[in-house]
Enzyme design. Structure first.
Site, PDB file in Angstrom:
ATOM      1  NE  ARG A   1      -2.582  -1.935   8.609  1.00 51.32           N
ATOM      2  CZ  ARG A   1      -2.240  -2.158   7.344  1.00 51.32           C
ATOM      3  NH1 ARG A   1      -2.335  -3.362   6.836  1.00 51.32           N
ATOM      4  NH2 ARG A   1      -1.806  -1.173   6.580  1.00 51.32           N
TER       5      ARG A   1
ATOM      6  CG  ASP B   1       0.482  -0.010   9.477  1.00 51.74           C
ATOM      7  OD1 ASP B   1       0.078   0.852  10.273  1.00 51.74           O
ATOM      8  OD2 ASP B   1       0.863   0.259   8.323  1.00 51.74           O
TER       9      ASP B   1
ATOM     10  NE  ARG C   1       6.158   6.484   0.819  1.00 50.84           N
ATOM     11  CZ  ARG C   1       5.279   6.270   1.813  1.00 50.84           C
ATOM     12  NH1 ARG C   1       4.178   5.566   1.583  1.00 50.84           N
ATOM     13  NH2 ARG C   1       5.485   6.761   3.018  1.00 50.84           N
TER      14      ARG C   1
ATOM     15  N   GLY D   1      -5.160   7.762   5.581  1.00 52.30           N
ATOM     16  CA  GLY D   1      -4.287   8.779   6.165  1.00 52.30           C
ATOM     17  C   GLY D   1      -3.063   9.017   5.302  1.00 52.30           C
TER      18      GLY D   1
ATOM     19  CE  LYS E   1      -3.046   0.385   3.446  1.00 46.51           C
ATOM     20  NZ  LYS E   1      -2.904   1.612   4.247  1.00 46.51           N
ATOM     21  CB  SER E   2       3.818   2.256   2.004  1.00 43.53           C
ATOM     22  OG  SER E   2       3.252   2.166   3.280  1.00 43.53           O
TER      23      SER E   2
ATOM     24  CB  SER F   1       4.829  10.066  11.526  1.00 43.84           C
ATOM     25  OG  SER F   1       3.995  10.102  10.383  1.00 43.84           O
TER      26      SER F   1
ATOM     27  CD  GLN G   1       0.363   8.256   7.254  1.00 45.49           C
ATOM     28  OE1 GLN G   1      -0.242   9.148   7.865  1.00 45.49           O
ATOM     29  NE2 GLN G   1      -0.173   7.079   7.021  1.00 45.49           N
TER      30      GLN G   1
HETATM   31  C1  S3P Z   1       2.535   4.750   6.277  1.00 44.32           C
HETATM   32  C2  S3P Z   1       3.060   5.135   7.480  1.00 44.32           C
HETATM   33  C3  S3P Z   1       2.522   4.707   8.766  1.00 44.32           C
HETATM   34  C4  S3P Z   1       1.578   3.511   8.624  1.00 44.32           C
HETATM   35  C5  S3P Z   1       0.639   3.673   7.470  1.00 44.32           C
HETATM   36  C6  S3P Z   1       1.408   3.824   6.176  1.00 44.32           C
HETATM   37  C7  S3P Z   1       3.144   5.254   5.050  1.00 44.32           C
HETATM   38  O1  S3P Z   1       1.805   5.776   9.341  1.00 44.32           O
HETATM   39  O2  S3P Z   1       0.838   3.327   9.808  1.00 44.32           O
HETATM   40  O3  S3P Z   1      -0.232   2.558   7.354  1.00 44.32           O
HETATM   41  O4  S3P Z   1       2.840   4.723   3.952  1.00 44.32           O
HETATM   42  O5  S3P Z   1       3.951   6.191   5.122  1.00 44.32           O
HETATM   43  P1  S3P Z   1       2.503   6.894  10.281  1.00 44.32           P
HETATM   44  O6  S3P Z   1       3.447   7.650   9.448  1.00 44.32           O
HETATM   45  O7  S3P Z   1       1.361   7.748  10.747  1.00 44.32           O
HETATM   46  O8  S3P Z   1       3.149   6.110  11.376  1.00 44.32           O
END
Ligand code: S3P
Length: 445
Positions: A396, A321, A27, A95, A22-23, A168, A170
């Site tokens: 999850r 996660d 991107r 998010g 997913k990440s 984080s 993110q």
């Molecule tokens: C992610 C970062 C994590 C993770 C999320 C995906 C990302 O969040 O929990 O599922 O793709 O950068 P945080 O940056 O809030 O920890």
């Protein structure tokens, strides 16, 4: 609402390729849309979260199309070339989509409105607003830094040096992505290393990203602004955060042996494997190779006895996660598993500390919930089960409890399986192909 139940299963066996990471999928679309020329993405996660990112980048002027056989084509606008969206951008449950996109928008001179579902609209956005305002963007949120929000990107961004107050990826990524269309060098300093997919992918597209260790062990990640980003080919590995569910299922259903193929094993993502091995899990990493800048391998997993462990706070970013499914493994293990330094779980798709604690208790597992910790007293095999789990729009939590039901004495029901589509489309069917018994409530016998 789409309830599902899972029942004690026969041994799981066979091979599975879980959907794309997913990440990395987010991107690939985001950076592909900023690059000049065509980006071709194989193995993109076609889950709702990522499709939100695809829709947002289309609304901002990029061409994003699904071609034959799960190959996606993105024709980017070139850095700085995004156009103002005519409609509100709905980021759904994601998010990552919301925060990374805010980073991009902060240094583009346009106004955009962002919203999401009821889960996303209760999550904190102030953590990205703070650094993005330093670039010169204006961001107006609801109270408490919540979405919906409006963002007015700046035409004249200033490079930023930002020390992250929370671990984080993110927030780090939002800063780096804002730094892309900003002259000069932008730095995000992280005290604990978090997933580095943004850094790897930016390099893959031709940007310069340097990492320097600071005296106190922190990492300063610097992007040089206004690079030439050129369209690339990307193969997305299978998502280790999705593989975690069949992995733990195979560990706790006696007699199981499965292989998970093509899984991304980025060193900043494998805290769960380290922890499960400490618990005694039989997980073998095979056929390791590097694909499009990311390490990938097959994982062979065999059932066996697990023992409780203490999981240090320092490991949290590498398995952030995976705590819901680790808690399920801990519930089956012999002895106590203590997880520390996990307050961040309270601001995920649900308050995961609370939803896990409630769900485990409903399944007859003894737990202690702290402000930033969870202690699970393992049942040493026989989990009573029988719980009806409130998943609170959290994919999850839904998958973790369906896995728990496979090793419990009585069936476990979840109230809503819909959110599983955000990250792991086809979860129940793929699990059932391995031998699991997951289906509509009352129909799994
Ligand atoms: C992610 C970062 C994590 C993770 C999320 C995906 C990302 O969040 O929990 O599922 O793709 O950068 P945080 O940056 O809030 O920890």
């Amino acid at each position: 609402m789409n309830p599902l139940e899972s029942r004690p299963a026969k041994p799981l066996s066979g091979a599975m390729r879980v959907p794309g990471d997913k990440s990395i999928s987010h991107r690939a679309l985001l950076i592909g849309a900023l690059a000049a020329g065509e980006t071709v993405i194989e193995g993109l996660l076609e889950g709702e979260d990522v499709l939100r990112t695809a829709a947002a980048m289309r609304a901002l002027g990029a061409t994003v199309e699904r071609g034959e056989g799960n190959v996606w084509h993105v024709r980017g606008r070139g850095l700085g070339g995004l156009t103002e969206p005519a409609e509100i951008l709905d980021m759904g449950n994601s998010g990552t989509a919301a925060r990374l996109l805010m980073g991009i928008l902060a240094s583009h001179p346009l106004t955009a409105f962002l919203t999401g579902d009821s889960s996303l609209c209760r999550r904190p956005m102030g953590r990205v607003r703070a650094p993005l305002e330093q670039f010169g963007a204006q961001i107006v949120t609801r109270g408490g830094g919540r979405m919906p929000l409006a963002i007015i990107g700046t035409a004249d961004p200033m490079p930023v040096h930002y020390r992250l107050p929370v671990a984080s990826a993110q927030v780090k990524s939002a800063v780096l992505l804002a730094g892309l269309n900003t002259p000069g060098r932008t730095t995000a300093v992280e005290l604990q290393p978090t997933r580095d997919h943004t850094e790897r992918m930016l390099r893959h597209f031709g940007a310069e990203v340097d990492v320097a260790e600071e005296g106190d062990g922190a990492l300063a990640v610097t992007v040089t602004g206004q690079p030439e980003l050129t369209g690339r080919e990307i193969q997305v590995p299978a998502d280790i955060s999705s593989a975690a569910f069949p992995m733990v299922a195979a560990l706790i259903v006696p007699g199981s042996e499965i292989v998970l193929t093509g899984v991304g094993i980025n060193p900043r993502r494998i805290g769960l494997i380290d922890t499960l091995r400490e618990m005694g899990a039989d997980i073998e990493i095979r056929n390791e190779q590097a694909i499009a800048g990311e390490p990938v391998a097959d994982l062979r997993v065999r059932a066996g006895a697990l023992a409780g462990v203490a999981v240090p706070a320092s490991r949290a970013p590498s398995m952030i996660d995976e705590y819901p499914i680790l808690a399920v493994a801990a519930a089956v293990a012999e002895g106590k598993t203590a997880m520390h330094g996990i307050a961040e779980l309270r601001v995920k798709e649900s308050d995961r500390l609370a939803t896990m604690a409630r769900g485990l208790a409903a399944c007859g597992v003894e737990i202690e919930e702290g402000e930033d910790s969870l202690v699970v007293h393992g049942c040493g095999g026989g989990i009573p089960g029988g719980g009806a789990i409130a998943t609170d729009l959290d994919h999850r939590i839904a998958m973790a409890f369906l896995v728990l039901g496979l090793a419990a004495e009585r069936a476990v029901t979840i109230d809503d399986s819909g959110p599983i589509e955000t990250s792991f489309p086809g979860f129940a069917a793929l699990m059932n192909d391995l031998g699991a018994a997951i289906g509509p409530a009352g129909e799994t016998r």
